[in-house]
Design an enzyme around this catalytic site. Structure first.
Site, PDB file in Angstrom:
ATOM      1  CG  ASN A  38      -1.835   1.191   1.307  1.00  0.00           C
ATOM      2  OD1 ASN A  38      -2.510   1.501   0.317  1.00  0.00           O
ATOM      3  ND2 ASN A  38      -1.901   1.872   2.447  1.00  0.00           N
TER       4      ASN A  38
ATOM      5  CG  HIS B 264      -0.594   6.482   4.541  1.00  0.00           C
ATOM      6  ND1 HIS B 264      -1.976   6.529   4.515  1.00  0.00           N
ATOM      7  CD2 HIS B 264      -0.200   7.387   5.470  1.00  0.00           C
ATOM      8  CE1 HIS B 264      -2.391   7.420   5.401  1.00  0.00           C
ATOM      9  NE2 HIS B 264      -1.337   7.959   5.991  1.00  0.00           N
TER      10      HIS B 264
ATOM     11  CG  ASP C 279      -3.084   3.758   6.351  1.00  0.00           C
ATOM     12  OD1 ASP C 279      -3.053   3.170   5.256  1.00  0.00           O
ATOM     13  OD2 ASP C 279      -3.895   4.660   6.614  1.00  0.00           O
TER      14      ASP C 279
ATOM     15  CB  SER D 293       4.898   5.176   4.299  1.00  0.00           C
ATOM     16  OG  SER D 293       5.137   6.251   5.171  1.00  0.00           O
TER      17      SER D 293
HETATM   18  C1  GRF Z   1      -2.566   8.808  -2.932  1.00  0.00           C
HETATM   19  O1  GRF Z   1      -2.381   9.990  -2.211  1.00  0.00           O
HETATM   20  C2  GRF Z   1      -2.181   7.620  -2.102  1.00  0.00           C
HETATM   21  O2  GRF Z   1      -1.126   7.882  -1.234  1.00  0.00           O
HETATM   22  C3  GRF Z   1      -3.450   7.348  -1.320  1.00  0.00           C
HETATM   23  O3  GRF Z   1      -4.482   7.581  -2.241  1.00  0.00           O
HETATM   24  C4  GRF Z   1      -4.044   8.528  -3.214  1.00  0.00           C
HETATM   25  C5  GRF Z   1      -4.264   7.905  -4.565  1.00  0.00           C
HETATM   26  O4  GRF Z   1      -3.985   8.810  -5.588  1.00  0.00           O
HETATM   27  N1  GRF Z   1      -3.442   6.017  -0.775  1.00  0.00           N
HETATM   28  P1  GRF Z   1      -4.045   8.322  -7.113  1.00  0.00           P
HETATM   29  O5  GRF Z   1      -5.438   7.738  -7.335  1.00  0.00           O
HETATM   30  O6  GRF Z   1      -2.971   7.302  -7.300  1.00  0.00           O
HETATM   31  O7  GRF Z   1      -3.817   9.560  -7.914  1.00  0.00           O
END
Ligand code: GRF
Length: 226
Positions: free
Chosen positions: A108, A110, A146, A137
């Site tokens: 994932n 974050h 997370d 991260s």
């Molecule tokens: C990103 O900020 C990621 O860190 C979070 O969700 C957002 C996804 O953005 N988990 P995208 O759809 O990849 O533009």
């Protein structure tokens, strides 16, 4: 052999795009077998289709329970031939059944330096707190949100006049570099988990980025092409 991956998303898919780009540039040795969204009409699906990637929409609202929804996802991912699961802005909490179906193979991204600011709106939380450093991260996924072992983090400055959008844009640029890098290490079999710690084989030294556009501290450092 490329790593077969499924990318799960709920939104714009800019992280999906960074993965596609690195695969197309020949630096990320992965093959996207499926792009799965829990929402119709999101831009991430359009991006996938533009690159000829198979997509599926599974609406969580069509299922009575999280367990049933997750069982449907697991089945589709298995049928696609994907061995690893990449959560790229997938806004659903996964059940133990899902997590145990792909042991040590779910990553994932974050938008904060964990364990700071878990959950939604990590960028807004950082702005509200007034931190001078935030970032992003990549971590393995466990049953808590997370929370799993961290693979790579990037730190970026939080500036006085930042709002969630300006800080988020600075963070996102680093997301687009560290996520494909972490997937490449997974593809190369270079990640091993020891308790909370992830060991990267032949671990690159921490890296400082200090260009006119970006400043960041990335650890482990990025390899060529990322
Ligand atoms: C990103 O900020 C990621 O860190 C979070 O969700 C957002 C996804 O953005 N988990 P995208 O759809 O990849 O533009």
């Amino acid at each position: 052999m490329p790593l077969n991956i499924a990318v799960l998303l709920s939104g714009s898919g800019s992280n999906l795009q960074s993965i596609i780009d690195k695969i197309e540039q020949g630096v990320l040795d992965a093959r996207i077998r499926l792009v799965l969204s829990n929402k119709n009409g999101v831009y991430g699906l359009e991006r996938a289709e533009k690159h000829g990637l198979p997509t599926k929409v599974v609406k969580h609202t069509a299922y009575d329970s999280r367990e049933d929804f997750d069982a449907a996802l697991v089945q589709l991912i298995r049928e696609s031939g994907a061995e690893a699961v990449i959560l790229a802005g997938f806004m659903r909490i996964l059940t133990p059944h899902f997590i145990n179906s792909f042991p040590d193979k779910i990553l994932n991204i974050h938008p904060a330096v964990l364990p700071c600011f878990p959950g939604v709106n990590g960028q807004q939380q950082a702005v509200d707190y007034g931190v001078k450093i935030s970032g992003c991260s990549v971590h393995f996924v466990d049953e808590k949100m997370d929370h799993g072992p961290v693979v790579i983090q990037a730190a970026v400055p939080g500036l006085h006049r930042d709002d969630a959008k300006t800080l988020g844009a600075r963070i996102l640029k680093m997301e687009h570099r560290i996520f494909p890098q972490a997937i490449q290490w997974l593809a190369q079999g270079r990640l091993s988990i020891e308790g909370r710690k992830v060991d990267v084989k032949d671990c690159p030294a921490p890296m400082v980025i200090n260009s006119q556009e970006d400043s960041a501290l990335v650890n482990p450092g990025l390899e060529n092409g990322f």
